[in-house]
Design a protein around this motif. Sequence first.
Motif, PDB file in Angstrom:
ATOM      1  N   GLY A  30     -41.225   0.634   3.777  1.00  0.00           N
ATOM      2  CA  GLY A  30     -41.987   1.013   2.602  1.00  0.00           C
ATOM      3  C   GLY A  30     -43.411   1.411   2.946  1.00  0.00           C
ATOM      4  O   GLY A  30     -44.016   0.895   3.883  1.00  0.00           O
ATOM      5  N   ILE A  31     -43.957   2.337   2.170  1.00  0.00           N
ATOM      6  CA  ILE A  31     -45.339   2.784   2.368  1.00  0.00           C
ATOM      7  C   ILE A  31     -46.220   1.956   1.432  1.00  0.00           C
ATOM      8  O   ILE A  31     -46.693   2.427   0.389  1.00  0.00           O
ATOM      9  CB  ILE A  31     -45.467   4.291   2.094  1.00  0.00           C
ATOM     10  N   TRP A  32     -46.436   0.705   1.799  1.00  0.00           N
ATOM     11  CA  TRP A  32     -47.077  -0.244   0.898  1.00  0.00           C
ATOM     12  C   TRP A  32     -48.570  -0.013   0.675  1.00  0.00           C
ATOM     13  O   TRP A  32     -49.100  -0.454  -0.358  1.00  0.00           O
ATOM     14  CB  TRP A  32     -46.804  -1.665   1.391  1.00  0.00           C
ATOM     15  N   PRO A  33     -49.302   0.680   1.546  1.00  0.00           N
ATOM     16  CA  PRO A  33     -50.703   0.975   1.211  1.00  0.00           C
ATOM     17  C   PRO A  33     -50.878   1.801  -0.065  1.00  0.00           C
ATOM     18  O   PRO A  33     -51.978   1.847  -0.620  1.00  0.00           O
ATOM     19  CB  PRO A  33     -51.201   1.739   2.448  1.00  0.00           C
ATOM     20  N   LYS A  34     -49.822   2.435  -0.560  1.00  0.00           N
ATOM     21  CA  LYS A  34     -49.905   3.119  -1.851  1.00  0.00           C
ATOM     22  C   LYS A  34     -50.277   2.149  -2.975  1.00  0.00           C
ATOM     23  O   LYS A  34     -50.758   2.570  -4.031  1.00  0.00           O
ATOM     24  CB  LYS A  34     -48.583   3.794  -2.195  1.00  0.00           C
ATOM     25  N   MET A  92     -51.213  -5.976   5.161  1.00  0.00           N
ATOM     26  CA  MET A  92     -50.063  -5.157   4.811  1.00  0.00           C
ATOM     27  C   MET A  92     -48.797  -5.647   5.510  1.00  0.00           C
ATOM     28  O   MET A  92     -48.852  -6.152   6.640  1.00  0.00           O
ATOM     29  CB  MET A  92     -50.318  -3.697   5.174  1.00  0.00           C
ATOM     30  N   PRO A  93     -47.639  -5.505   4.855  1.00  0.00           N
ATOM     31  CA  PRO A  93     -46.388  -5.960   5.443  1.00  0.00           C
ATOM     32  C   PRO A  93     -46.087  -5.257   6.767  1.00  0.00           C
ATOM     33  O   PRO A  93     -46.507  -4.121   6.994  1.00  0.00           O
ATOM     34  CB  PRO A  93     -45.346  -5.590   4.380  1.00  0.00           C
ATOM     35  N   VAL A  94     -45.355  -5.943   7.620  1.00  0.00           N
ATOM     36  CA  VAL A  94     -44.932  -5.376   8.903  1.00  0.00           C
ATOM     37  C   VAL A  94     -43.409  -5.343   8.941  1.00  0.00           C
ATOM     38  O   VAL A  94     -42.727  -6.035   8.195  1.00  0.00           O
ATOM     39  CB  VAL A  94     -45.485  -6.198  10.084  1.00  0.00           C
ATOM     40  N   ASN A  95     -42.890  -4.482   9.811  1.00  0.00           N
ATOM     41  CA  ASN A  95     -41.440  -4.340   9.994  1.00  0.00           C
ATOM     42  C   ASN A  95     -40.730  -3.984   8.696  1.00  0.00           C
ATOM     43  O   ASN A  95     -39.655  -4.511   8.390  1.00  0.00           O
ATOM     44  CB  ASN A  95     -40.839  -5.624  10.584  1.00  0.00           C
ATOM     45  N   THR A  96     -41.343  -3.080   7.938  1.00  0.00           N
ATOM     46  CA  THR A  96     -40.715  -2.600   6.708  1.00  0.00           C
ATOM     47  C   THR A  96     -40.951  -1.111   6.602  1.00  0.00           C
ATOM     48  O   THR A  96     -41.974  -0.594   7.055  1.00  0.00           O
ATOM     49  CB  THR A  96     -41.281  -3.331   5.470  1.00  0.00           C
ATOM     50  N   ASP A 114     -48.147 -11.970  -2.642  1.00  0.00           N
ATOM     51  CA  ASP A 114     -47.215 -12.218  -1.528  1.00  0.00           C
ATOM     52  C   ASP A 114     -46.743 -10.880  -0.948  1.00  0.00           C
ATOM     53  O   ASP A 114     -45.602 -10.476  -1.158  1.00  0.00           O
ATOM     54  CB  ASP A 114     -46.015 -13.033  -2.018  1.00  0.00           C
ATOM     55  N   PRO A 115     -47.620 -10.180  -0.219  1.00  0.00           N
ATOM     56  CA  PRO A 115     -47.261  -8.845   0.263  1.00  0.00           C
ATOM     57  C   PRO A 115     -45.994  -8.812   1.116  1.00  0.00           C
ATOM     58  O   PRO A 115     -45.109  -7.974   0.887  1.00  0.00           O
ATOM     59  CB  PRO A 115     -48.488  -8.428   1.082  1.00  0.00           C
ATOM     60  N   GLN A 116     -45.879  -9.712   2.075  1.00  0.00           N
ATOM     61  CA  GLN A 116     -44.710  -9.674   2.948  1.00  0.00           C
ATOM     62  C   GLN A 116     -43.447 -10.070   2.194  1.00  0.00           C
ATOM     63  O   GLN A 116     -42.375  -9.488   2.400  1.00  0.00           O
ATOM     64  CB  GLN A 116     -44.907 -10.594   4.153  1.00  0.00           C
ATOM     65  N   GLY A 117     -43.567 -11.024   1.297  1.00  0.00           N
ATOM     66  CA  GLY A 117     -42.402 -11.444   0.518  1.00  0.00           C
ATOM     67  C   GLY A 117     -41.889 -10.328  -0.387  1.00  0.00           C
ATOM     68  O   GLY A 117     -40.677 -10.109  -0.498  1.00  0.00           O
ATOM     69  N   VAL A 118     -42.816  -9.628  -1.039  1.00  0.00           N
ATOM     70  CA  VAL A 118     -42.409  -8.500  -1.888  1.00  0.00           C
ATOM     71  C   VAL A 118     -41.739  -7.428  -1.047  1.00  0.00           C
ATOM     72  O   VAL A 118     -40.691  -6.880  -1.419  1.00  0.00           O
ATOM     73  CB  VAL A 118     -43.637  -7.932  -2.634  1.00  0.00           C
ATOM     74  N   ALA A 119     -42.320  -7.103   0.101  1.00  0.00           N
ATOM     75  CA  ALA A 119     -41.743  -6.074   0.965  1.00  0.00           C
ATOM     76  C   ALA A 119     -40.376  -6.484   1.489  1.00  0.00           C
ATOM     77  O   ALA A 119     -39.459  -5.664   1.580  1.00  0.00           O
ATOM     78  CB  ALA A 119     -42.692  -5.772   2.116  1.00  0.00           C
ATOM     79  N   ARG A 148     -37.921  -3.982   0.158  1.00  0.00           N
ATOM     80  CA  ARG A 148     -37.883  -3.079   1.314  1.00  0.00           C
ATOM     81  C   ARG A 148     -38.783  -1.858   1.140  1.00  0.00           C
ATOM     82  O   ARG A 148     -39.596  -1.577   1.970  1.00  0.00           O
ATOM     83  CB  ARG A 148     -36.455  -2.619   1.626  1.00  0.00           C
ATOM     84  N   TYR A 149     -38.604  -1.115   0.066  1.00  0.00           N
ATOM     85  CA  TYR A 149     -39.392   0.090  -0.167  1.00  0.00           C
ATOM     86  C   TYR A 149     -40.257  -0.088  -1.416  1.00  0.00           C
ATOM     87  O   TYR A 149     -39.808  -0.650  -2.418  1.00  0.00           O
ATOM     88  CB  TYR A 149     -38.482   1.305  -0.365  1.00  0.00           C
ATOM     89  N   GLU A 150     -41.479   0.457  -1.364  1.00  0.00           N
ATOM     90  CA  GLU A 150     -42.369   0.344  -2.530  1.00  0.00           C
ATOM     91  C   GLU A 150     -41.798   1.054  -3.748  1.00  0.00           C
ATOM     92  O   GLU A 150     -42.045   0.667  -4.889  1.00  0.00           O
ATOM     93  CB  GLU A 150     -43.773   0.865  -2.176  1.00  0.00           C
ATOM     94  N   GLN A 151     -40.972   2.089  -3.527  1.00  0.00           N
ATOM     95  CA  GLN A 151     -40.402   2.802  -4.671  1.00  0.00           C
ATOM     96  C   GLN A 151     -39.389   1.932  -5.429  1.00  0.00           C
ATOM     97  O   GLN A 151     -39.272   2.023  -6.653  1.00  0.00           O
ATOM     98  CB  GLN A 151     -39.756   4.102  -4.212  1.00  0.00           C
ATOM     99  N   ARG A 152     -38.699   1.057  -4.716  1.00  0.00           N
ATOM    100  CA  ARG A 152     -37.781   0.133  -5.404  1.00  0.00           C
ATOM    101  C   ARG A 152     -38.573  -0.906  -6.194  1.00  0.00           C
ATOM    102  O   ARG A 152     -38.185  -1.286  -7.302  1.00  0.00           O
ATOM    103  CB  ARG A 152     -36.858  -0.536  -4.388  1.00  0.00           C
ATOM    104  N   PHE A 153     -39.662  -1.356  -5.632  1.00  0.00           N
ATOM    105  CA  PHE A 153     -40.525  -2.316  -6.327  1.00  0.00           C
ATOM    106  C   PHE A 153     -41.061  -1.706  -7.620  1.00  0.00           C
ATOM    107  O   PHE A 153     -41.043  -2.348  -8.682  1.00  0.00           O
ATOM    108  CB  PHE A 153     -41.669  -2.719  -5.403  1.00  0.00           C
ATOM    109  N   VAL A 154     -41.522  -0.459  -7.564  1.00  0.00           N
ATOM    110  CA  VAL A 154     -42.019   0.211  -8.761  1.00  0.00           C
ATOM    111  C   VAL A 154     -40.891   0.449  -9.758  1.00  0.00           C
ATOM    112  O   VAL A 154     -41.033   0.183 -10.961  1.00  0.00           O
ATOM    113  CB  VAL A 154     -42.706   1.550  -8.404  1.00  0.00           C
TER     114      VAL A 154
END
Length: 280
Positions: free
Chosen positions: A78-82, A72-76, A158-163, A167-173
């Motif tokens: 976003g709640i990426w485990p979702k 999982m990404p670090v220093n972000t 690319d988990p860290q690159g996406v994060a 920054r936030y998983e909601q923006r990614f979605v």
Amino acid sequence: MASTVLAASGGVKQVICISWGTKYGAPFINRLYAMVARNITPPFTFTCFTDNRIGLHPEILCEDLPPLDVEMPVNTRGIWPKARLWGEKLGSLKGPVLFLDLDLVIVSSLDDFFEIGDPDDVVMAKNQTTPLERLGQTSLFRFPVGKLLPLQQKFRADPQGVADTFRYEQRFVSRNAPGGVTFFPRRWVLHFRQDCRWPFPLNYVLAPRLPKDARVVIFPRGLLPQHAIDGKYGEKGLPTSPLQHILGVFDATKRRKKAPFRYLRHYIRPTKWVADHWRE
């Protein structure tokens, strides 16, 4: 007559949440289930994807956390485990599911969240913190099982690159959901800090309000329902009288490096309506 959304899930309103680690656990999950049960017309299911089933209400359907073998990404923020929920399969569920964060407060009926749009839609709460950006909020959103698989695949690659990019998983979605996203009515899902608490100086004399058209109130970024009940602003805050808090503006240690005006804005009175709703 059931809506097309409900027809796609066999007429059952499917509510889900996710829990891992020790930050929340059974008290939050049980409270969320109780709020759902009080504010939804059956039939419905409430499924928690979790790594710890101890102490959960017997009516809660438990599933193991869906596998996602990535670091999982670090220093972000976003709640990426979702992203575990975005796979082709999601336990035994099929069709549209309504995801709820563990730390939100349900104050009115959830039924209409299963009426809007089509079964294949990704429907999000509107993010109020960036009004000029078409951004959704993943504290509450509806999606059909399997629809977000392409997002999970991009994230897995690319988990860290996406994060770092989003920054936030909601923006990614919001920006990558197949077919785009739509939104629930803005006033259905309110942000406690932005929509309920009063601006300075009214925050010292009035408890946070509950607008009458609210269905759900979310508590992002560290200000939890218990803090609102107690009348303190976040984990490091202490319940104080209005006068004590105002006098603290002259003490840099009490301000904890906050600028004076920001410190004065960060005061809330105890909020009874949160306690009325946020309970088993």
